[in-house]
Write an enzyme that holds these catalytic residues in place. Sequence first.
Site, PDB file in Angstrom:
ATOM      1  N   ASP A 104      -1.414   6.683   6.268  1.00  0.00           N
ATOM      2  CA  ASP A 104      -2.522   5.853   5.791  1.00  0.00           C
ATOM      3  C   ASP A 104      -2.829   4.864   6.916  1.00  0.00           C
ATOM      4  OD1 ASP A 104      -4.244   4.054   4.617  1.00  0.00           O
ATOM      5  OD2 ASP A 104      -2.907   3.511   2.952  1.00  0.00           O
ATOM      6  N   LYS A 154     -12.483  -1.258   6.585  1.00  0.00           N
ATOM      7  CA  LYS A 154     -11.726  -2.256   7.340  1.00  0.00           C
ATOM      8  C   LYS A 154     -12.164  -2.249   8.798  1.00  0.00           C
ATOM      9  CE  LYS A 154      -9.042  -2.531   3.577  1.00  0.00           C
ATOM     10  NZ  LYS A 154      -8.003  -1.720   2.988  1.00  0.00           N
ATOM     11  N   TRP A 187       0.835  -1.207   0.000  1.00  0.00           N
ATOM     12  CA  TRP A 187       0.000   0.000   0.000  1.00  0.00           C
ATOM     13  C   TRP A 187       0.867   1.253   0.000  1.00  0.00           C
ATOM     14  CZ3 TRP A 187      -4.389  -0.518  -1.992  1.00  0.00           C
ATOM     15  CH2 TRP A 187      -5.182  -1.650  -1.753  1.00  0.00           C
TER      16      TRP A 187
HETATM   17  C1  LIG Z   1      -7.438  -1.288   1.818  1.00  0.00           C
HETATM   18  C2  LIG Z   1      -6.325  -0.338   1.896  1.00  0.00           C
HETATM   19  C3  LIG Z   1      -6.152   0.679   0.945  1.00  0.00           C
HETATM   20  C4  LIG Z   1      -7.070   0.840  -0.242  1.00  0.00           C
HETATM   21  O1  LIG Z   1      -8.299   1.288   0.198  1.00  0.00           O
HETATM   22  P1  LIG Z   1      -9.480   1.680  -0.801  1.00  0.00           P
HETATM   23  O2  LIG Z   1     -10.470   2.262   0.145  1.00  0.00           O
HETATM   24  O3  LIG Z   1      -9.934   0.426  -1.464  1.00  0.00           O
HETATM   25  O4  LIG Z   1      -8.962   2.676  -1.762  1.00  0.00           O
HETATM   26  C5  LIG Z   1      -5.103   1.545   1.099  1.00  0.00           C
HETATM   27  N1  LIG Z   1      -4.250   1.445   2.142  1.00  0.00           N
HETATM   28  C6  LIG Z   1      -4.380   0.478   3.068  1.00  0.00           C
HETATM   29  C7  LIG Z   1      -3.407   0.399   4.191  1.00  0.00           C
HETATM   30  C8  LIG Z   1      -5.421  -0.445   2.978  1.00  0.00           C
HETATM   31  O5  LIG Z   1      -5.555  -1.398   3.895  1.00  0.00           O
END
Ligand SMILES: *Cc1c(COP(=O)(O)O)cnc(C)c1O
Length: 360
Positions: free
Chosen positions: A172, A196, A102
């Site tokens: 993030d 999540k 990511w």
């Molecule tokens: C799932 C995830 C993403 C992508 O998320 P989207 O909402 O599908 O764009 C980005 N960074 C991390 C750490 C993730 O777990």
Amino acid sequence: MKRIINFSAGPATLPLVVLEQVQAELLDWRGAGMSVMEMSHRDKEFISIAEDAEKNIRELYEIKDNYKVLFMQGGATAQFALVPLNLLRGKTSADYVVTGDWGKKAAKEAAKYGRVNIAASAQDGGFTHIPEVSSWKLDPDAAYLHLTTNETIHGVQFSVVPDVGEVPLVADMSSDILSRPLDVSRFGLIYGGAQKNIGPAGLTIVIVREDLIGDANPLTPGVFDYRGVADSDSMLNTPSCFAWYVSGLVFRWIKAEGGLEVIGERNRRKARCLYDYIDSQDFYRNPVAVPDRSIMNVPFTLADATLDAAFLAGSVEAGMRGLKGHRAVGGMRASIYNALPESGVATLVEYMKEFVRTRG
Ligand SMILES: *Cc1c(COP(=O)(O)O)cnc(C)c1O
């Protein structure tokens, strides 16, 4: 009704009591005579839902007044672009610490808008550890430093917030937002998709220090300019109303459970239960350096990969779903977010033991 134990990495399991409340309020939200899905986002009912959600996430994280909480769309992936568009603020470069796929994606997207300095990367080691902070090649002129607190695919998580000096820290937190207490004032910006650890997909939470916004790249789409989003209370256009509402119920649920101290302690216990078992035998293995192991996503491989399909089929029979690992890592992955109960982890460990006894 039969509910499974849902180890999906995202969209992921939600607290049953929250789903039951959504169900109870679905046709007639508290006397409004309609569901939240059918309300105007300008109606007083929805405004109260929106304000209540913001108030509760602010309380949970003890967010100070000089931070804005934005309820955006586009997922974390949109933020990969929106962070540089909004936060470069005339500077030319930003630092990225890459501890998994990511973070790599975030850096790649940011490179469209400015120079990206990879201050550290753990790719050579297959993303199984977090490089020592003292080894990071930080640029003192960077507009910000970006990291991924929890790498969802590789199961690598920062256990503490690194000290990076004055440069604004951008994180993030898609897969570990609200999983443990956090000093938000250590960050310039935090973002995370809801799907999540918070609620339904379609909502992205952004927590940003106010002095960092208002100087976006002029090419930033208006709906994605943090200043405009903040000034309109995240209602510059129609927001993800239903996801916002359910997320607000989840914030209330976390408070009712005892807040982030209690949730964080529970998450640590769940992770310890799984890692302790994995480390106690030779059939299952987790490759991540012990201090950097995620308490949210636990990848593990079987000693004999030809048994993967049998392991997964048996897990479904035992009432579990979502254990198949990400294709980048293989094997299995147990995502054990806030709403995954301790009993669910215990069931998984029992199943793993039984599988070794019968098939290992
Ligand atoms: C799932 C995830 C993403 C992508 O998320 P989207 O909402 O599908 O764009 C980005 N960074 C991390 C750490 C993730 O777990």
